[in-house]
Design an enzyme around this catalytic site. Structure first.
Site, mmCIF file in Angstrom:
data_model
loop_
_atom_site.group_PDB
_atom_site.id
_atom_site.type_symbol
_atom_site.label_atom_id
_atom_site.label_comp_id
_atom_site.label_asym_id
_atom_site.label_seq_id
_atom_site.Cartn_x
_atom_site.Cartn_y
_atom_site.Cartn_z
ATOM 1 N N LYS A 111 -7.138 -2.957 -4.456
ATOM 2 C CA LYS A 111 -6.802 -3.854 -5.580
ATOM 3 C C LYS A 111 -7.590 -5.163 -5.447
ATOM 4 C CE LYS A 111 -2.437 -1.443 -5.875
ATOM 5 N NZ LYS A 111 -1.048 -1.418 -6.301
ATOM 6 N N GLU A 153 -1.743 -0.779 -13.326
ATOM 7 C CA GLU A 153 -1.980 -2.222 -13.426
ATOM 8 C C GLU A 153 -3.032 -2.542 -14.487
ATOM 9 O OE1 GLU A 153 -2.560 -2.846 -9.226
ATOM 10 O OE2 GLU A 153 -0.443 -2.352 -8.922
ATOM 11 N N SER A 164 3.946 3.251 -2.847
ATOM 12 C CA SER A 164 4.671 2.964 -1.604
ATOM 13 C C SER A 164 4.525 4.046 -0.538
ATOM 14 C CB SER A 164 6.152 2.677 -1.900
ATOM 15 O OG SER A 164 6.275 1.513 -2.715
ATOM 16 N N GLY A 172 4.070 -0.693 -5.018
ATOM 17 C CA GLY A 172 4.258 -1.996 -4.377
ATOM 18 C C GLY A 172 5.701 -2.416 -4.225
ATOM 19 N N GLU A 206 1.399 8.277 -10.086
ATOM 20 C CA GLU A 206 1.920 7.025 -9.542
ATOM 21 C C GLU A 206 3.036 6.496 -10.438
ATOM 22 O OE1 GLU A 206 -1.208 5.093 -6.804
ATOM 23 O OE2 GLU A 206 -1.483 4.297 -8.804
ATOM 24 N N ASN A 220 -6.644 2.031 -2.218
ATOM 25 C CA ASN A 220 -6.930 1.135 -3.339
ATOM 26 C C ASN A 220 -6.623 -0.284 -2.882
ATOM 27 O OD1 ASN A 220 -6.989 -0.299 -5.733
ATOM 28 N ND2 ASN A 220 -5.193 0.726 -6.642
ATOM 29 N N GLY A 263 -1.037 -1.025 -0.685
ATOM 30 C CA GLY A 263 -0.788 -1.970 0.410
ATOM 31 C C GLY A 263 -1.109 -1.428 1.788
ATOM 32 N N HIS A 314 -5.363 3.107 -13.834
ATOM 33 C CA HIS A 314 -4.279 2.653 -12.947
ATOM 34 C C HIS A 314 -3.262 1.878 -13.777
ATOM 35 C CE1 HIS A 314 -2.124 0.408 -9.884
ATOM 36 N NE2 HIS A 314 -2.535 1.313 -9.021
HETATM 37 P P1 PGA Z 1 1.188 0.790 -3.161
HETATM 38 O O1 PGA Z 1 0.153 0.941 -4.391
HETATM 39 O O2 PGA Z 1 0.795 1.834 -2.153
HETATM 40 O O3 PGA Z 1 0.983 -0.611 -2.655
HETATM 41 O O4 PGA Z 1 2.547 1.033 -3.706
HETATM 42 C C1 PGA Z 1 -0.283 2.202 -4.809
HETATM 43 C C2 PGA Z 1 -1.265 2.060 -5.943
HETATM 44 O O5 PGA Z 1 -1.057 1.217 -6.824
HETATM 45 O O6 PGA Z 1 -2.276 2.785 -5.983
#
Ligand code: PGA
Length: 248
Positions: free
Chosen positions: A10, A94, A207, A168, A162, A8, A229, A92
């Site tokens: 983002k 976010e 993460s 993140g 998640e 992803n 990330g 998601h």
């Molecule tokens: P992250 O994000 O691997 O940067 O923690 C995961 C996600 O939001 O899908």
């Protein structure tokens, strides 16, 4: 069941980032798992073009529930499909936070994804306060029930667990905590879908990186990862693909 490594991106990436797709495909020409990248909508069509003939599949990060109409700035499931996507991430955290998306809206978007012939990757996860208060499974159960409409099959639905506090942050739940939630998800899906629930991919996200992927992929009922990330660079995401391929 083929496991799934999903990236992803983002709101990251421009046309220059498409070099990562070629690098990933070159390093992993025949992975034992499915490999998916979900770039920002601006890059879906170009990435689909670059990924043609490689194992890399392309997905979107959201879609509108309607097929078309007066919704300035939004993109329909039919449009992301037309651009070359085969999957779409929905609900998601976010989007649930930034855009106040509700379970009912996520369910409507999931129906739209299926209408357009997309695989829906529906995200669920507790906040840190919810985990601290012991409400994790209640929250996950409610989100799953509200966000996944009737009609799901293992071919059209993927679930991503998640934890909001792990996204993140570099922090992850313990392996036992991941196992508990994934077991719970499998049980709830089995109650709804019967035997077909065994084939629904349950991704862990939050993460995930090359250094923890192998131990996470060894957890029961973890069928892949949704990676933020660490999906931006082919070297990192490739290492995660390799770890999942080895676990497959
Ligand atoms: P992250 O994000 O691997 O940067 O923690 C995961 C996600 O939001 O899908």
């Amino acid at each position: 069941m083929k496991k799934l490594a999903a990236g992803n991106w983002k709101m990251n990436g421009t046309a220059a980032s498409l070099a990562e797709v070629a690098a990933l495909a070159q390093a992993h020409p025949a992975p034992a798992c499915e490999v998916l990248l979900c770039p920002p909508a601006t890059l879906i069509a170009q990435m689909a073009y670059h990924a043609k003939g490689t194992p890399v599949k392309v997905g979107a990060q959201d879609c509108h529930a309607n097929a078309s109409g007066a919704h300035t700035g939004d993109i329909s499931a039919e449009q992301v499909k037309d651009a070359g996507a085969g999957h779409v991430i929905l609900g998601h955290s976010e989007r649930r936070t930034d855009h106040k998306e509700t379970d009912a809206q996520v369910a409507a978007k999931t129906l739209a994804a299926w209408r357009a012939g997309l695989v829906a990757i529906v995200c669920v996860g507790e906040t840190e306060a919810e985990r601290d208060s012991g409400a994790t499974l209640d929250v996950i159960g409610r989100q799953l029930a509200g966000s996944v409409p009737e009609g799901a099959t293992s071919a059209t639905l993927v679930i991503a667990y998640e934890p909001v506090w792990a996204i993140g942050t570099g922090r992850t739940p313990t392996l036992a905590e991941i196992a508990e939630v994934h077991h719970f998800l499998r049980e709830r899906l089995t109650a709804r879908l019967g035997a077909d629930a065994a084939g629904v991919r349950l991704l862990y996200g939050g993460s995930v990186k090359p250094s923890n992927a192998t131990e996470i992929f060894a957890v029961a009922n973890v069928d892949g990862a949704l990676v933020g990330g660490a999906s931006l660079k082919a070297a990192d995401f490739g290492a995660i693909v390799a770890a999942l391929s080895a676990a497959a």
